[in-house]
Motif scaffolding. Sequence first.
Motif, PDB file in Angstrom:
ATOM      1  N   CYS A 166       4.042 -10.172  -8.156  1.00 52.90           N
ATOM      2  CA  CYS A 166       4.486  -8.882  -7.885  1.00 52.90           C
ATOM      3  C   CYS A 166       5.952  -8.753  -8.264  1.00 52.90           C
ATOM      4  CB  CYS A 166       3.980  -8.136  -6.652  1.00 52.90           C
ATOM      5  SG  CYS A 166       2.481  -8.090  -6.313  1.00 52.90           S
ATOM      6  N   LEU A 167       6.577  -9.752  -7.787  1.00 54.63           N
ATOM      7  CA  LEU A 167       8.202  -9.645  -7.791  1.00 54.63           C
ATOM      8  C   LEU A 167       8.633  -9.823  -9.159  1.00 54.63           C
ATOM      9  CD1 LEU A 167      10.752 -10.107  -6.234  1.00 54.63           C
ATOM     10  CD2 LEU A 167      10.482 -12.457  -6.139  1.00 54.63           C
ATOM     11  N   ILE A 168       7.705 -10.501 -10.248  1.00 55.74           N
ATOM     12  CA  ILE A 168       8.223 -10.438 -11.604  1.00 55.74           C
ATOM     13  C   ILE A 168       7.761  -9.390 -12.232  1.00 55.74           C
ATOM     14  CG2 ILE A 168       7.723 -11.979 -13.765  1.00 55.74           C
ATOM     15  CD1 ILE A 168       7.304 -14.460 -11.798  1.00 55.74           C
ATOM     16  N   PHE A 169       6.419  -8.797 -12.065  1.00 55.85           N
ATOM     17  CA  PHE A 169       6.018  -7.900 -12.865  1.00 55.85           C
ATOM     18  C   PHE A 169       6.062  -6.343 -12.379  1.00 55.85           C
ATOM     19  CE2 PHE A 169       4.146 -11.795 -14.620  1.00 55.85           C
ATOM     20  CZ  PHE A 169       4.471 -11.906 -15.888  1.00 55.85           C
ATOM     21  N   LEU A 170       5.802  -6.566 -10.902  1.00 51.93           N
ATOM     22  CA  LEU A 170       6.010  -4.983 -10.597  1.00 51.93           C
ATOM     23  C   LEU A 170       6.949  -4.346 -10.087  1.00 51.93           C
ATOM     24  CD1 LEU A 170       2.606  -4.949  -8.409  1.00 51.93           C
ATOM     25  CD2 LEU A 170       2.958  -4.408 -10.588  1.00 51.93           C
TER      26      LEU A 170
ATOM     27  N   GLU B 216       0.689  -1.291   0.157  1.00 44.42           N
ATOM     28  CA  GLU B 216      -0.041  -0.031   0.019  1.00 44.42           C
ATOM     29  C   GLU B 216       0.870   1.313   0.000  1.00 44.42           C
ATOM     30  OE1 GLU B 216      -2.495  -0.607   3.406  1.00 44.42           O
ATOM     31  OE2 GLU B 216      -3.815  -1.618   2.318  1.00 44.42           O
ATOM     32  N   THR B 217       2.036   1.072   0.795  1.00 46.48           N
ATOM     33  CA  THR B 217       2.694   2.336   0.649  1.00 46.48           C
ATOM     34  C   THR B 217       3.509   2.515  -0.829  1.00 46.48           C
ATOM     35  OG1 THR B 217       3.273   1.941   3.115  1.00 46.48           O
ATOM     36  CG2 THR B 217       4.845   3.349   1.980  1.00 46.48           C
ATOM     37  N   MET B 218       3.799   1.596  -1.401  1.00 44.71           N
ATOM     38  CA  MET B 218       4.713   1.535  -2.600  1.00 44.71           C
ATOM     39  C   MET B 218       3.569   2.111  -3.821  1.00 44.71           C
ATOM     40  SD  MET B 218       5.814  -1.752  -4.965  1.00 44.71           S
ATOM     41  CE  MET B 218       4.157  -2.083  -5.160  1.00 44.71           C
ATOM     42  N   VAL B 219       2.153   1.704  -3.713  1.00 45.78           N
ATOM     43  CA  VAL B 219       1.495   1.945  -4.478  1.00 45.78           C
ATOM     44  C   VAL B 219       1.310   3.392  -5.104  1.00 45.78           C
ATOM     45  CG1 VAL B 219      -1.325   1.914  -5.095  1.00 45.78           C
ATOM     46  CG2 VAL B 219      -0.281  -0.399  -4.184  1.00 45.78           C
ATOM     47  N   THR B 220       0.848   4.262  -4.025  1.00 44.16           N
ATOM     48  CA  THR B 220       0.937   5.741  -4.466  1.00 44.16           C
ATOM     49  C   THR B 220       1.953   6.074  -5.259  1.00 44.16           C
ATOM     50  OG1 THR B 220      -0.686   5.957  -2.594  1.00 44.16           O
ATOM     51  CG2 THR B 220       0.081   7.882  -3.570  1.00 44.16           C
ATOM     52  N   PRO B 221       3.152   6.128  -4.854  1.00 48.99           N
ATOM     53  CA  PRO B 221       4.200   6.539  -5.460  1.00 48.99           C
ATOM     54  C   PRO B 221       4.358   5.948  -6.670  1.00 48.99           C
ATOM     55  CG  PRO B 221       4.916   6.162  -3.223  1.00 48.99           C
ATOM     56  CD  PRO B 221       3.691   5.562  -3.398  1.00 48.99           C
ATOM     57  N   MET B 222       4.105   4.689  -6.797  1.00 47.73           N
ATOM     58  CA  MET B 222       4.250   3.891  -8.244  1.00 47.73           C
ATOM     59  C   MET B 222       3.322   4.168  -9.077  1.00 47.73           C
ATOM     60  SD  MET B 222       4.088  -0.342  -8.598  1.00 47.73           S
ATOM     61  CE  MET B 222       4.925  -0.987 -10.093  1.00 47.73           C
ATOM     62  N   THR B 223       2.177   4.605  -8.754  1.00 45.76           N
ATOM     63  CA  THR B 223       0.735   5.154  -9.576  1.00 45.76           C
ATOM     64  C   THR B 223       1.110   6.640 -10.134  1.00 45.76           C
ATOM     65  OG1 THR B 223      -0.496   5.888  -7.791  1.00 45.76           O
ATOM     66  CG2 THR B 223      -0.841   3.603  -8.840  1.00 45.76           C
ATOM     67  N   GLN B 224       1.906   7.213  -9.469  1.00 42.58           N
ATOM     68  CA  GLN B 224       2.334   8.624  -9.873  1.00 42.58           C
ATOM     69  C   GLN B 224       3.521   8.555 -10.790  1.00 42.58           C
ATOM     70  OE1 GLN B 224       3.844  10.899  -6.564  1.00 42.58           O
ATOM     71  NE2 GLN B 224       3.671  12.994  -7.772  1.00 42.58           N
ATOM     72  N   LYS B 225       4.368   7.493 -10.402  1.00 41.37           N
ATOM     73  CA  LYS B 225       5.719   7.460 -11.508  1.00 41.37           C
ATOM     74  C   LYS B 225       5.207   6.971 -12.723  1.00 41.37           C
ATOM     75  CE  LYS B 225      10.039   5.118 -11.454  1.00 41.37           C
ATOM     76  NZ  LYS B 225      10.876   4.441 -10.989  1.00 41.37           N
ATOM     77  N   TYR B 226       4.614   5.914 -12.704  1.00 49.17           N
ATOM     78  CA  TYR B 226       4.338   5.186 -14.226  1.00 49.17           C
ATOM     79  C   TYR B 226       3.017   5.642 -14.735  1.00 49.17           C
ATOM     80  CZ  TYR B 226       8.121   2.105 -12.929  1.00 49.17           C
ATOM     81  OH  TYR B 226       9.234   1.479 -12.490  1.00 49.17           O
ATOM     82  N   PHE B 227       1.910   6.008 -14.220  1.00 53.04           N
ATOM     83  CA  PHE B 227       0.659   6.403 -14.524  1.00 53.04           C
ATOM     84  C   PHE B 227       0.130   7.774 -14.269  1.00 53.04           C
ATOM     85  CE2 PHE B 227       0.268   1.827 -13.035  1.00 53.04           C
ATOM     86  CZ  PHE B 227       0.868   1.212 -13.996  1.00 53.04           C
ATOM     87  N   ASN B 228       0.976   8.415 -13.804  1.00 52.84           N
ATOM     88  CA  ASN B 228       0.664   9.787 -13.432  1.00 52.84           C
ATOM     89  C   ASN B 228      -0.646   9.853 -12.741  1.00 52.84           C
ATOM     90  OD1 ASN B 228       1.351  12.561 -13.441  1.00 52.84           O
ATOM     91  ND2 ASN B 228       0.132  13.073 -15.363  1.00 52.84           N
ATOM     92  N   TYR B 229      -0.921   9.185 -11.886  1.00 51.44           N
ATOM     93  CA  TYR B 229      -2.230   9.231 -11.029  1.00 51.44           C
ATOM     94  C   TYR B 229      -2.133  10.246 -10.070  1.00 51.44           C
ATOM     95  CZ  TYR B 229      -4.209   4.843 -12.980  1.00 51.44           C
ATOM     96  OH  TYR B 229      -4.666   3.620 -13.765  1.00 51.44           O
ATOM     97  N   GLY B 230      -3.313  10.925  -9.751  1.00 47.99           N
ATOM     98  CA  GLY B 230      -3.723  11.902  -8.765  1.00 47.99           C
ATOM     99  C   GLY B 230      -4.442  11.361  -7.645  1.00 47.99           C
ATOM    100  N   GLU B 231      -5.034  12.340  -7.007  1.00 51.34           N
ATOM    101  CA  GLU B 231      -6.071  12.025  -5.739  1.00 51.34           C
ATOM    102  C   GLU B 231      -7.305  11.348  -6.210  1.00 51.34           C
ATOM    103  OE1 GLU B 231      -4.810  15.033  -6.141  1.00 51.34           O
ATOM    104  OE2 GLU B 231      -3.663  15.319  -4.668  1.00 51.34           O
ATOM    105  N   LEU B 232      -7.788  11.730  -7.332  1.00 51.72           N
ATOM    106  CA  LEU B 232      -9.152  11.186  -8.001  1.00 51.72           C
ATOM    107  C   LEU B 232      -8.901   9.853  -8.443  1.00 51.72           C
ATOM    108  CD1 LEU B 232     -12.041  11.377  -8.850  1.00 51.72           C
ATOM    109  CD2 LEU B 232     -11.245  12.452 -11.067  1.00 51.72           C
ATOM    110  N   GLU B 233      -7.696   9.347  -9.102  1.00 54.97           N
ATOM    111  CA  GLU B 233      -7.437   8.231  -9.682  1.00 54.97           C
ATOM    112  C   GLU B 233      -7.217   7.252  -8.451  1.00 54.97           C
ATOM    113  OE1 GLU B 233      -6.159  11.102 -10.653  1.00 54.97           O
ATOM    114  OE2 GLU B 233      -6.605  11.316 -12.952  1.00 54.97           O
ATOM    115  N   ASN B 234      -6.436   7.641  -7.506  1.00 56.11           N
ATOM    116  CA  ASN B 234      -6.162   6.828  -6.524  1.00 56.11           C
ATOM    117  C   ASN B 234      -7.284   6.390  -5.693  1.00 56.11           C
ATOM    118  OD1 ASN B 234      -3.299   6.407  -6.952  1.00 56.11           O
ATOM    119  ND2 ASN B 234      -2.793   8.427  -5.774  1.00 56.11           N
ATOM    120  N   SER B 235      -8.231   7.417  -5.517  1.00 58.83           N
ATOM    121  CA  SER B 235      -9.663   7.194  -4.757  1.00 58.83           C
ATOM    122  C   SER B 235     -10.368   6.260  -5.579  1.00 58.83           C
ATOM    123  CB  SER B 235     -10.169   8.683  -4.400  1.00 58.83           C
ATOM    124  OG  SER B 235      -9.542   9.396  -3.860  1.00 58.83           O
ATOM    125  N   VAL B 236     -10.522   6.162  -6.730  1.00 60.07           N
ATOM    126  CA  VAL B 236     -11.240   5.095  -7.656  1.00 60.07           C
ATOM    127  C   VAL B 236     -10.704   3.979  -7.422  1.00 60.07           C
ATOM    128  CG1 VAL B 236     -12.030   4.722  -9.691  1.00 60.07           C
ATOM    129  CG2 VAL B 236     -12.305   6.907  -9.273  1.00 60.07           C
TER     130      VAL B 236
END
Length: 502
Positions: free
Chosen positions: A383-387, A320-340
Motif C-alpha cells: 500500500c505504501l508503494i502502490f496506493l 477503510e476510511t480512505m477507500v471510499t474517497p479513493m475509489t471515487q477519485k480514481y475509479f468514479n465508484y458509487g454506492e453500487l460499486e462500493n457495495s459489491v
Amino acid sequence: MDDQRKKKLTFLTIGLLFLLSGVEYAVILPTIWRYLQMLDAESYFLGLALSAFSLSGLLSGPLFGHWSDRTRTTKNIILFANLFEIVGNFMYFMGYSKWLLLSSRLVAGIGTGAGSAIFGFLTRSTAPEDRATVFAAVMACRQAGLLIGPAFNIFLRLSDFHLGPFVVNKYTAPGLFMCAMWILLQLAVVLMYWDLSPPERAKESLTHKNKRREKEAGPVGGDEDDQEEEEEEDDEGKPLMQSQDLAGSYGSVVAPNHTATSSNATANHVSQHPSLVTSESQESSSPFKNFSISQEFLREEVVVLLAAQFITLFNQTALETMVTPMTQKYFNYGELENSVMYCLCGVEVIAGFLFVRWLSRRVAERVVLAIGLTICNISGIWCLIFLAKPLGDFPWQLTEFIVGVFLQVLGLPFVAVAQVSLFSKVTAEKTQGFSQGVRRSVGGLATILGPLWAGGLTENLYIMMGVMMALLALLTLMLVFSYKRLVEPSTEEHTESQDNCA
C-alpha cells in the motif's frame, strides 16, 4: 426444554447478534460519505461519524463487561444495549442535519458494548482448547453480515418514498432497515437466549465426560496410561485459572487454600478436591476481590496482545476510511460499486476465518498470529508503494488497488482470532467480561483514531501509510521479543513463578 437445546439456541442468538453488527456496518459504510455530502458536511465529518460509533463502544464496553462479571448474566445486558442500537439507527434514518447523523452513530455505538459481556460468557462456557474455534465462528458470523449487508444495500438504494414526515431514500433507508432488524433481534433474545448458570454448565460438562468414559472400553483397575487419560479428561471442564487472582508476573497464581502451600519442586501436580472447593467459593465471592488492574494488564504478553488489537484495527479502519474517497477519485465508484467491493471482501474474510478455524486446531495461536502479522506487513509495504500514489493507467491502478485490499483483508482473520483467543487465556477467567471490555476498548480507541488519522490525510497518503507501516514494524518487534511468553499458562510455569515470588 433440555439444557443442551438451550445452549444451542443461546449460541445461535449470539451468532445472529454478531451477524447484524456486520450487516449494519456493511449497509451504512458505503453510503455514509455521500449522505454527509448531501447534508453539506465537511470532509472531516466522515472520520468523526465513524469514530463516534467507536467512542461510545469504547466507554460502554468495560461497563457492560463489569456488569456481566458481577451478575454472571448477559441477557439483560444484551436487551439493554440493543435499545441504543434501535434508537441510534432511527436517528440515522431521520437525518435532518450532519449533527444529528453524528449523534446517531454515537448513540448506536453504545450497543456494541454488549460484545464484552458476550465474549466473557463464551470464555467461561468453553474449554481453552476449543476457544479459538468458537471465537473464529463468532467472528465469522460478523463477517457473514459484512457479506450479506451489501446485498441488502443493492435493494435499499432503490428506496424513494415518504414515511409520514420522513423521506426514505438510498441514504436514509439503511437506518430504518437496521432499526427494524435490531427490534427483531430483541424478540430473538427474549425467546431464544438463556443465561446458563455455572452449575448447569458444570453439569453439562460432567455429562459429556461421562458419555465419553462410557464409550471407552477398559476395566476399572486399568494401567497407568488409562488413569492419566481419565485425569486429563477430568481437567477439561475446569477453568483455565484455578486461582482467585493473578499475582505478579505471567502465570503466577495465589494458592487456593487458606493454608500455606508447599514450595518444593514436586508441586506440579494439581489436586482436584481443593479446586472444587475453590470453584464454589469463587461463585459466592466477588470476582473483583483482590483484583489488580496493573498486575492483570501490565504484563508483557498482555501488552503485546493489546498492541496487536490496537495497531491492526487502527490500520484497518484508516484504510477503510480512505477507500471510499479513493475509489471515487480514481475509479468514479458509487454506492453500487462500493457495495459489491465490500461484498467480495466479505467472501474473502469468511474464507479466511474458516481457514483459521481449521488451522487453530493444528498449530498454536502464536503461530497463527505470526502468520497474520507477516501478511499485514506485506500489505503495508504494498500500500505504501502502490496506493499512496497509484502508478500507470486505469487497468494498472485498479490492479494495484485490488491486490492491496486483498492483502489487507487476508491478514485480518489470523490476527483477530489469535489475539482474542490468547488474551482470554492469559487473563483471569472470572473477570473475563471486564478484561474483554478493556480489550475491546483498546480496539475502540483504534477505530476512533484510525478514521480521524485517515480523514485528515486523504491528500497526504505517504504520511498516512508511512505511520501505519511504522506501527506494524513496532508490533513485529514486540512479537519477536515476546514470542516465548505468548502461550497458555501451564502448571510448571505456575510453580516457577511462585518460587520466584517466594
